[in-house]
Each structure stands twice: as C-alpha cells, then as structure tokens.
Design a protein around this motif. Structure first.
Motif, PDB file in Angstrom:
ATOM      1  N   MET A 268     -27.467 -27.306   8.680  1.00  0.00           N
ATOM      2  CA  MET A 268     -26.178 -27.707   8.724  1.00  0.00           C
ATOM      3  C   MET A 268     -25.683 -27.267   9.961  1.00  0.00           C
ATOM      4  O   MET A 268     -24.664 -27.877  10.594  1.00  0.00           O
ATOM      5  CB  MET A 268     -25.153 -27.383   7.574  1.00  0.00           C
ATOM      6  CG  MET A 268     -24.123 -28.045   7.600  1.00  0.00           C
ATOM      7  SD  MET A 268     -23.722 -29.780   6.924  1.00  0.00           S
ATOM      8  CE  MET A 268     -24.326 -29.768   5.442  1.00  0.00           C
ATOM      9  N   ALA A 269     -25.980 -25.971  10.511  1.00  0.00           N
ATOM     10  CA  ALA A 269     -25.459 -25.454  11.881  1.00  0.00           C
ATOM     11  C   ALA A 269     -25.676 -26.310  12.940  1.00  0.00           C
ATOM     12  O   ALA A 269     -24.996 -25.894  13.907  1.00  0.00           O
ATOM     13  CB  ALA A 269     -26.253 -24.018  11.977  1.00  0.00           C
ATOM     14  N   ASP A 270     -26.571 -27.146  12.930  1.00  0.00           N
ATOM     15  CA  ASP A 270     -26.873 -27.803  14.290  1.00  0.00           C
ATOM     16  C   ASP A 270     -26.012 -29.229  14.363  1.00  0.00           C
ATOM     17  O   ASP A 270     -26.174 -29.753  15.276  1.00  0.00           O
ATOM     18  CB  ASP A 270     -28.477 -28.384  14.369  1.00  0.00           C
ATOM     19  CG  ASP A 270     -28.822 -28.932  13.055  1.00  0.00           C
ATOM     20  OD1 ASP A 270     -28.190 -29.102  11.987  1.00  0.00           O
ATOM     21  OD2 ASP A 270     -29.775 -29.740  13.468  1.00  0.00           O
ATOM     22  N   ARG A 271     -25.097 -29.321  13.392  1.00  0.00           N
ATOM     23  CA  ARG A 271     -24.224 -30.589  13.230  1.00  0.00           C
ATOM     24  C   ARG A 271     -22.835 -30.249  14.080  1.00  0.00           C
ATOM     25  O   ARG A 271     -22.436 -29.076  14.016  1.00  0.00           O
ATOM     26  CB  ARG A 271     -23.823 -30.932  12.001  1.00  0.00           C
ATOM     27  CG  ARG A 271     -24.926 -31.634  11.100  1.00  0.00           C
ATOM     28  CD  ARG A 271     -24.741 -32.141   9.784  1.00  0.00           C
ATOM     29  NE  ARG A 271     -25.790 -32.494   9.101  1.00  0.00           N
ATOM     30  CZ  ARG A 271     -25.734 -33.212   7.973  1.00  0.00           C
ATOM     31  NH1 ARG A 271     -24.712 -33.455   7.413  1.00  0.00           N
ATOM     32  NH2 ARG A 271     -26.958 -33.748   7.377  1.00  0.00           N
ATOM     33  N   LEU A 272     -22.755 -31.411  14.599  1.00  0.00           N
ATOM     34  CA  LEU A 272     -21.102 -31.141  15.419  1.00  0.00           C
ATOM     35  C   LEU A 272     -20.105 -31.619  14.791  1.00  0.00           C
ATOM     36  O   LEU A 272     -20.160 -32.729  13.745  1.00  0.00           O
ATOM     37  CB  LEU A 272     -21.487 -31.887  16.881  1.00  0.00           C
ATOM     38  CG  LEU A 272     -22.326 -31.233  17.943  1.00  0.00           C
ATOM     39  CD1 LEU A 272     -22.487 -32.392  18.968  1.00  0.00           C
ATOM     40  CD2 LEU A 272     -22.115 -30.224  18.308  1.00  0.00           C
ATOM     41  N   VAL A 273     -19.007 -31.139  14.924  1.00  0.00           N
ATOM     42  CA  VAL A 273     -17.927 -31.640  14.370  1.00  0.00           C
ATOM     43  C   VAL A 273     -16.571 -32.081  15.395  1.00  0.00           C
ATOM     44  O   VAL A 273     -16.520 -31.431  16.317  1.00  0.00           O
ATOM     45  CB  VAL A 273     -17.066 -30.698  13.086  1.00  0.00           C
ATOM     46  CG1 VAL A 273     -15.789 -31.079  12.722  1.00  0.00           C
ATOM     47  CG2 VAL A 273     -18.023 -30.324  12.062  1.00  0.00           C
ATOM     48  N   CYS A 274     -16.071 -33.191  15.052  1.00  0.00           N
ATOM     49  CA  CYS A 274     -14.966 -33.751  16.089  1.00  0.00           C
ATOM     50  C   CYS A 274     -13.532 -32.794  15.761  1.00  0.00           C
ATOM     51  O   CYS A 274     -13.137 -32.526  14.654  1.00  0.00           O
ATOM     52  CB  CYS A 274     -14.631 -35.068  15.633  1.00  0.00           C
ATOM     53  SG  CYS A 274     -13.244 -35.590  16.477  1.00  0.00           S
ATOM     54  N   ARG A 275     -13.145 -32.082  16.819  1.00  0.00           N
ATOM     55  CA  ARG A 275     -11.735 -31.412  16.628  1.00  0.00           C
ATOM     56  C   ARG A 275     -10.769 -32.408  16.484  1.00  0.00           C
ATOM     57  O   ARG A 275      -9.678 -31.723  15.854  1.00  0.00           O
ATOM     58  CB  ARG A 275     -11.655 -30.630  17.834  1.00  0.00           C
ATOM     59  CG  ARG A 275     -12.710 -29.692  18.186  1.00  0.00           C
ATOM     60  CD  ARG A 275     -12.110 -28.809  19.418  1.00  0.00           C
ATOM     61  NE  ARG A 275     -12.984 -27.772  19.553  1.00  0.00           N
ATOM     62  CZ  ARG A 275     -13.892 -27.378  20.577  1.00  0.00           C
ATOM     63  NH1 ARG A 275     -14.415 -28.459  21.403  1.00  0.00           N
ATOM     64  NH2 ARG A 275     -14.470 -26.251  20.541  1.00  0.00           N
ATOM     65  N   GLU A 276     -10.758 -33.616  16.689  1.00  0.00           N
ATOM     66  CA  GLU A 276      -9.669 -34.470  16.446  1.00  0.00           C
ATOM     67  C   GLU A 276      -9.522 -34.919  15.033  1.00  0.00           C
ATOM     68  O   GLU A 276      -8.603 -34.811  14.380  1.00  0.00           O
ATOM     69  CB  GLU A 276      -9.747 -35.506  17.510  1.00  0.00           C
ATOM     70  CG  GLU A 276      -9.648 -35.405  18.861  1.00  0.00           C
ATOM     71  CD  GLU A 276      -8.571 -34.611  19.282  1.00  0.00           C
ATOM     72  OE1 GLU A 276      -7.435 -34.948  18.917  1.00  0.00           O
ATOM     73  OE2 GLU A 276      -8.583 -33.676  20.179  1.00  0.00           O
ATOM     74  N   CYS A 277     -10.729 -35.589  14.507  1.00  0.00           N
ATOM     75  CA  CYS A 277     -10.580 -36.081  13.151  1.00  0.00           C
ATOM     76  C   CYS A 277     -11.352 -35.335  12.014  1.00  0.00           C
ATOM     77  O   CYS A 277     -11.324 -35.725  10.972  1.00  0.00           O
ATOM     78  CB  CYS A 277     -11.044 -37.602  12.990  1.00  0.00           C
ATOM     79  SG  CYS A 277     -12.800 -37.716  13.290  1.00  0.00           S
ATOM     80  N   HIS A 278     -11.949 -34.277  12.451  1.00  0.00           N
ATOM     81  CA  HIS A 278     -12.831 -33.160  11.650  1.00  0.00           C
ATOM     82  C   HIS A 278     -14.162 -33.991  11.140  1.00  0.00           C
ATOM     83  O   HIS A 278     -14.539 -33.353  10.063  1.00  0.00           O
ATOM     84  CB  HIS A 278     -11.889 -32.772  10.528  1.00  0.00           C
ATOM     85  CG  HIS A 278     -10.856 -31.708  11.091  1.00  0.00           C
ATOM     86  ND1 HIS A 278     -10.338 -30.715  10.208  1.00  0.00           N
ATOM     87  CD2 HIS A 278     -10.299 -31.530  12.198  1.00  0.00           C
ATOM     88  CE1 HIS A 278      -9.696 -29.890  10.916  1.00  0.00           C
ATOM     89  NE2 HIS A 278      -9.384 -30.333  12.277  1.00  0.00           N
ATOM     90  N   ARG A 279     -14.568 -35.126  11.378  1.00  0.00           N
ATOM     91  CA  ARG A 279     -15.594 -35.605  10.818  1.00  0.00           C
ATOM     92  C   ARG A 279     -16.938 -35.087  11.259  1.00  0.00           C
ATOM     93  O   ARG A 279     -17.015 -34.737  12.511  1.00  0.00           O
ATOM     94  CB  ARG A 279     -15.697 -37.286  11.478  1.00  0.00           C
ATOM     95  CG  ARG A 279     -16.906 -38.156  10.748  1.00  0.00           C
ATOM     96  CD  ARG A 279     -16.226 -38.754   9.713  1.00  0.00           C
ATOM     97  NE  ARG A 279     -17.214 -39.533   9.046  1.00  0.00           N
ATOM     98  CZ  ARG A 279     -17.121 -41.122   8.908  1.00  0.00           C
ATOM     99  NH1 ARG A 279     -16.380 -41.796   9.128  1.00  0.00           N
ATOM    100  NH2 ARG A 279     -18.432 -41.581   8.267  1.00  0.00           N
ATOM    101  N   VAL A 280     -17.933 -34.642  10.336  1.00  0.00           N
ATOM    102  CA  VAL A 280     -18.850 -34.201  10.564  1.00  0.00           C
ATOM    103  C   VAL A 280     -19.869 -35.435  11.155  1.00  0.00           C
ATOM    104  O   VAL A 280     -20.035 -36.233  10.483  1.00  0.00           O
ATOM    105  CB  VAL A 280     -19.822 -33.550   9.337  1.00  0.00           C
ATOM    106  CG1 VAL A 280     -21.067 -33.172   9.625  1.00  0.00           C
ATOM    107  CG2 VAL A 280     -18.877 -32.510   8.812  1.00  0.00           C
ATOM    108  N   GLN A 281     -20.635 -35.061  12.359  1.00  0.00           N
ATOM    109  CA  GLN A 281     -21.440 -36.268  13.008  1.00  0.00           C
ATOM    110  C   GLN A 281     -22.687 -36.260  12.470  1.00  0.00           C
ATOM    111  O   GLN A 281     -23.347 -34.956  12.547  1.00  0.00           O
ATOM    112  CB  GLN A 281     -21.345 -35.735  14.490  1.00  0.00           C
ATOM    113  CG  GLN A 281     -19.917 -35.779  15.180  1.00  0.00           C
ATOM    114  CD  GLN A 281     -19.379 -37.045  14.969  1.00  0.00           C
ATOM    115  OE1 GLN A 281     -19.867 -38.031  15.642  1.00  0.00           O
ATOM    116  NE2 GLN A 281     -18.206 -37.105  14.304  1.00  0.00           N
ATOM    117  N   GLU A 282     -23.138 -37.356  11.965  1.00  0.00           N
ATOM    118  CA  GLU A 282     -24.444 -37.413  11.317  1.00  0.00           C
ATOM    119  C   GLU A 282     -25.606 -37.413  12.451  1.00  0.00           C
ATOM    120  O   GLU A 282     -26.884 -36.760  12.264  1.00  0.00           O
ATOM    121  CB  GLU A 282     -24.681 -39.031  10.738  1.00  0.00           C
ATOM    122  CG  GLU A 282     -23.740 -39.070   9.632  1.00  0.00           C
ATOM    123  CD  GLU A 282     -24.005 -37.923   8.317  1.00  0.00           C
ATOM    124  OE1 GLU A 282     -25.412 -37.770   8.245  1.00  0.00           O
ATOM    125  OE2 GLU A 282     -23.046 -37.603   7.824  1.00  0.00           O
TER     126      GLU A 282
END
Length: 65
Positions: free
Chosen positions: A1-15
């Motif tokens: 899970m540590a290699d996933r990115l998250v959007c600072r605007e909408c908080h969505r975890v990027q697949e």
C-alpha cells in the motif's frame, strides 16, 4: 500500500501509479504521504461519504499531508 499515490484534492487512492494525475478529478497534486483509508461502495447512502464530500465509489485516504 505504501507505493500507492493519493490525490491531495479529492483524497482518492490511485489504482495505477503510472500516471501523474488523479483518475477521478484530474489534479496533478499527488502524494505518497497519507494515512488510513476507507472503501466507499454506496456514497449516496454513506454518512462518511457525505462528510468527506465523496460522490463516487472507491478507496479514499482519511489523512493526506
């Protein structure tokens, strides 16, 4: 899970981390510095989704730095 990115605007975890923008809102402000997440399957029925302002099903980070 540590290699996933998250959007600072909408908080969505990027697949997919192959892109440099959010798949949901299009923002280019992505980060690896986040903690906790929630899976929202039915945002129209979820109090948490309403509190977070989420309208689409998916995984969302609870804390984004």
């Amino acid at each position: 899970m540590a290699d996933r990115l998250v959007c600072r605007e909408c908080h969505r975890v990027q697949e997919s981390v192959e892109t440099d923008s959010c798949q949901s809102c299009g923002s280019t402000s992505l980060t690896e510095d986040w903690a906790g997440y929630v899976v929202i399957t039915h945002p129209e029925e979820s109090e948490i989704a309403a509190e977070m302002g989420v309208t689409e099903p998916g995984q969302y980070a609870l804390k984004v730095r």
